[in-house]
Structure formats: C-alpha cells, structure tokens
Design a protein around this motif. Structure first.
Motif, PDB file in Angstrom:
ATOM      1  N   VAL A 103      30.913  40.046  84.861  1.00  0.00           N
ATOM      2  CA  VAL A 103      32.249  39.886  84.292  1.00  0.00           C
ATOM      3  C   VAL A 103      32.729  41.221  83.734  1.00  0.00           C
ATOM      4  CG1 VAL A 103      31.404  39.221  82.000  1.00  0.00           C
ATOM      5  CG2 VAL A 103      33.658  38.419  82.767  1.00  0.00           C
ATOM      6  N   ASP A 104      34.029  41.469  83.861  1.00  0.00           N
ATOM      7  CA  ASP A 104      34.615  42.680  83.289  1.00  0.00           C
ATOM      8  C   ASP A 104      34.421  42.649  81.779  1.00  0.00           C
ATOM      9  OD1 ASP A 104      35.482  43.348  85.817  1.00  0.00           O
ATOM     10  OD2 ASP A 104      37.498  42.538  85.539  1.00  0.00           O
ATOM     11  N   ALA A 108      37.040  40.613  78.128  1.00  0.00           N
ATOM     12  CA  ALA A 108      36.385  39.303  78.124  1.00  0.00           C
ATOM     13  C   ALA A 108      35.603  39.114  76.831  1.00  0.00           C
ATOM     14  CB  ALA A 108      35.452  39.177  79.332  1.00  0.00           C
ATOM     15  N   TYR A 109      35.492  37.853  76.405  1.00  0.00           N
ATOM     16  CA  TYR A 109      34.622  37.526  75.272  1.00  0.00           C
ATOM     17  C   TYR A 109      34.067  36.124  75.469  1.00  0.00           C
ATOM     18  CZ  TYR A 109      38.578  34.959  73.109  1.00  0.00           C
ATOM     19  OH  TYR A 109      39.611  34.091  72.843  1.00  0.00           O
ATOM     20  N   PHE A 110      33.021  35.813  74.696  1.00  0.00           N
ATOM     21  CA  PHE A 110      32.294  34.557  74.854  1.00  0.00           C
ATOM     22  C   PHE A 110      32.624  33.600  73.710  1.00  0.00           C
ATOM     23  CE2 PHE A 110      29.949  37.659  77.238  1.00  0.00           C
ATOM     24  CZ  PHE A 110      29.416  36.975  78.312  1.00  0.00           C
ATOM     25  N   SER A 193      37.821  38.771  91.258  1.00  0.00           N
ATOM     26  CA  SER A 193      36.569  39.500  91.514  1.00  0.00           C
ATOM     27  C   SER A 193      35.931  40.007  90.222  1.00  0.00           C
ATOM     28  CB  SER A 193      36.820  40.691  92.447  1.00  0.00           C
ATOM     29  OG  SER A 193      37.676  41.643  91.831  1.00  0.00           O
ATOM     30  N   GLY A 194      36.639  39.857  89.102  1.00  0.00           N
ATOM     31  CA  GLY A 194      36.108  40.338  87.831  1.00  0.00           C
ATOM     32  C   GLY A 194      35.244  39.338  87.109  1.00  0.00           C
ATOM     33  N   ALA A 258      33.279  27.834  84.004  1.00  0.00           N
ATOM     34  CA  ALA A 258      32.672  28.505  82.857  1.00  0.00           C
ATOM     35  C   ALA A 258      33.440  29.753  82.446  1.00  0.00           C
ATOM     36  CB  ALA A 258      31.221  28.881  83.183  1.00  0.00           C
ATOM     37  N   VAL A 259      34.250  30.291  83.367  1.00  0.00           N
ATOM     38  CA  VAL A 259      35.075  31.465  83.080  1.00  0.00           C
ATOM     39  C   VAL A 259      36.538  31.070  83.235  1.00  0.00           C
ATOM     40  CG1 VAL A 259      35.644  33.841  83.700  1.00  0.00           C
ATOM     41  CG2 VAL A 259      33.274  33.021  83.911  1.00  0.00           C
TER      42      VAL A 259
END
Length: 327
Positions: A103-104, A108-110, A193-194, A258-259
């Motif tokens: 992942v980029d 991004a964050y979780f 694609s990220g 999940a993303v």
C-alpha cells in the motif's frame, strides 16, 4: 541513479527532485546492485531443513562469488521499478501462512488489522450441511487451498469514475498497450495499483507479472504501473496465470474490502457521503465501509478529503510529540 526526462542525471547535491533524487517516484531511475551477476545465496527449502556444515560451506562460497550487477533494465520511474523490490521482498516471506499488504505509505493509515478482515464480496464459507460428507470435505479442501494462495485487488468508486472517464487511467493504458486495448477495458472499474493484498505466493506471482509488463511495453510514463495493473486483470491474463499456480483472485468494490480507496470520491466531502462518521477515535473521526458502520481497516487516499487531511495532520503531530518526549 536517477534521471530527468531529458536524460540528465539528478545529483543528490544539486537540490533538484523535490528533496530527493527519486523525485517522489517521478524520476526515471536505475537500481544498480539490485541483482547479482552470479553465485549468491541459492538457498532451497531443503537447505532450510538441513543445517549441516557441508551445506553451510557451499552457501558461503556461493555468496562470496556473487557480484553486484549493473541494472539490466533502462531507467524507469520508481513507481514502476518498485515491483521488482516487491518481488524480491516477497521471497523473504516463505512461510505458508504469510500475508502481505502492498500500500502507498504517504496517503494511507490503519484503523484495524486488514488481515483479520473478511470482505462481504469474498466467497461465503457456509455450512453446506445439505451436502454429502465427501462433498463437504472436497469443498472445504478447495477453500483451504484458496486461502493458502489468494490475491485481493481493490477498486476505486465506480459510480464516480471508470477507466474511460479518467483521463489519467485512459492515457496510461493507451500509452502502454494502444488504443484497441483501451477500448476493450474502457467501461471497466478502475482498480487501484496502490493497494494490493494477498498471500506470499500470490504477491510474488503478481509482482513477477507486473515486472513483465514493463519489459513488454517499455512504458516510462509515471503512472503506467496503474495501467499495467488494470490491463493485467482485465485483458492480460493475470487470473489464469494465478490459477495455473493454484491461486485465486478477488476484486473488491470500493468500500467493501480491507482497503478503502477514496480518491474518486473527492467531488464532495466524505462526511456528506456517509463515509466519514463520528466514532470512538481520539478525534472522533472514523472512515467506514459501505455498510456505514464497519471501520475500514486501511484508509487509502485520505488526503483528497479536507476533513481527513486536517485530522491526520493533527494525529501525526501528536504522535511525533509523544515520540520526541519519549527520547
């Protein structure tokens, strides 16, 4: 070594490239020393189970004979060359139960562990209590195999954009594969694609396929990796390639997996769209999936939304302050 599109080399001392020679992935670069010209640690699975001195001696001599090679490929954007790194890195996770998320990192964050998430678009397990015992066992074995080698891809919002509506995605596919190829996939959803997730073997195979696309097309435009990613799935044979190795592939709608890819939804605030809600986070902001209640494990492309961008800037400042105070 990295280069401008004119071919001039970017030096780390000349303050070019927005603070780095890679120019945040926009420069064309060569990665000398990434591969060796021979020898190396040719360790096999048998070697892992045999630690006797003779094997150790052989591996030591092979490693000593390895010579760092010049990059055999022409300079290409770092965003394209990264798939060679993914390929190499994925081979370091050789356990059957290994899972990998690509992942980029910048945007991004979780919110939770993505590997614990089961998408509503994934095949439901079910009990199959109405099936004969032997068929239940066969189906369970098939599911176990799918879990062992699977690839998860994540779409962007189809209501907001498809490949034809996106001038960027259209250009990347056209430049890499031609107008005819673009026409074949123009009505399809954009797959990002990220953000890609899967088992170790699936990520390794996917990375190999992505590297092969540059070798095939020589597309050096920044963003061509997204063109590779989409064409591979829709027309380039990624699915049968994975299936030939016993792997499955799932493509998740935006907000179901999940993303959660958010960039295509930038035309109005995400809170107005029900994607951002008040929750139990420190600042009360939670990004949810399409069911409007489940927090998205990974939030990708958050910086296209003003509220999320401000919130993440504050979170980052707080995290840095806590880290500095702990030194």
């Amino acid at each position: 070594e990295c280069y401008k599109k004119s071919g001039a080399r970017i030096l780390p001392t000349n303050n070019e490239g927005r603070g780095s020679t890679t120019n945040h992935g926009f420069s064309d670069c060569k990665i000398d020393g990434l591969y060796s010209s021979g020898g190396g640690n040719n360790k096999t699975d048998d070697d892992n189970n045999n630690n006797n001195n003779s094997h150790s001696s052989i591996r030591g001599k092979a490693a000593a004979a390895a010579i760092a090679a010049m990059d055999p490929r022409e300079a290409r954007p770092v965003a394209t060359a990264r798939y060679e790194l993914y390929w190499i890195w994925s081979r370091q996770y050789r356990h059957d139960d290994s899972s990998i998320l690509i992942v980029d990192v910048r945007d991004a964050y979780f919110q939770s562990n993505p590997f614990d998430f089961r998408s509503s678009s994934s095949p439901a397990l079910g009990n199959n209590v109405h099936l004969p015992a032997n068929q239940q066992q066969q189906q369970q074995q098939q599911r176990n195999n799918e879990e062992e080698c699977k690839l998860d891809l994540f779409e962007e919002n189809y209501e907001a954009v498809n490949i034809a509506k996106s001038q960027y995605n259209s250009r990347w596919i056209k430049n890499a594969y031609g107008q005819k190829a673009l026409k074949e996939v123009s009505s399809k959803p954009v797959i990002c694609s990220g953000s890609t997730m899967g088992s170790q073997r699936a990520i390794e195979l996917y990375s190999i396929a992505m590297v092969a696309q540059f070798d095939k097309t020589k597309c050096k435009q920044v963003g061509c990796d997204q063109g590779f990613h989409n064409y591979l799935y829709y027309e380039g044979g990624l699915k049968p390639f994975l299936q030939s190795h016993g792997c499955t592939i799932n493509v998740h709608k935006q907000g179901d997996g999940a993303v959660n890819n958010l960039a295509a939804m930038r035309n109005s605030p995400l809170r107005d769209q029900g994607v951002v809600i008040d929750g139990k986070a420190n600042d009360g902001i939670v990004v949810v999936n399409n069911d409007k209640s489940t927090p998205s494990p990974v939030v990708h492309q958050f910086d296209r939304d003003k509220e999320l961008k401000v919130a993440m800037r504050k979170r980052t400042s707080l995290m840095l302050a806590r880290w500095r105070s702990s030194l």
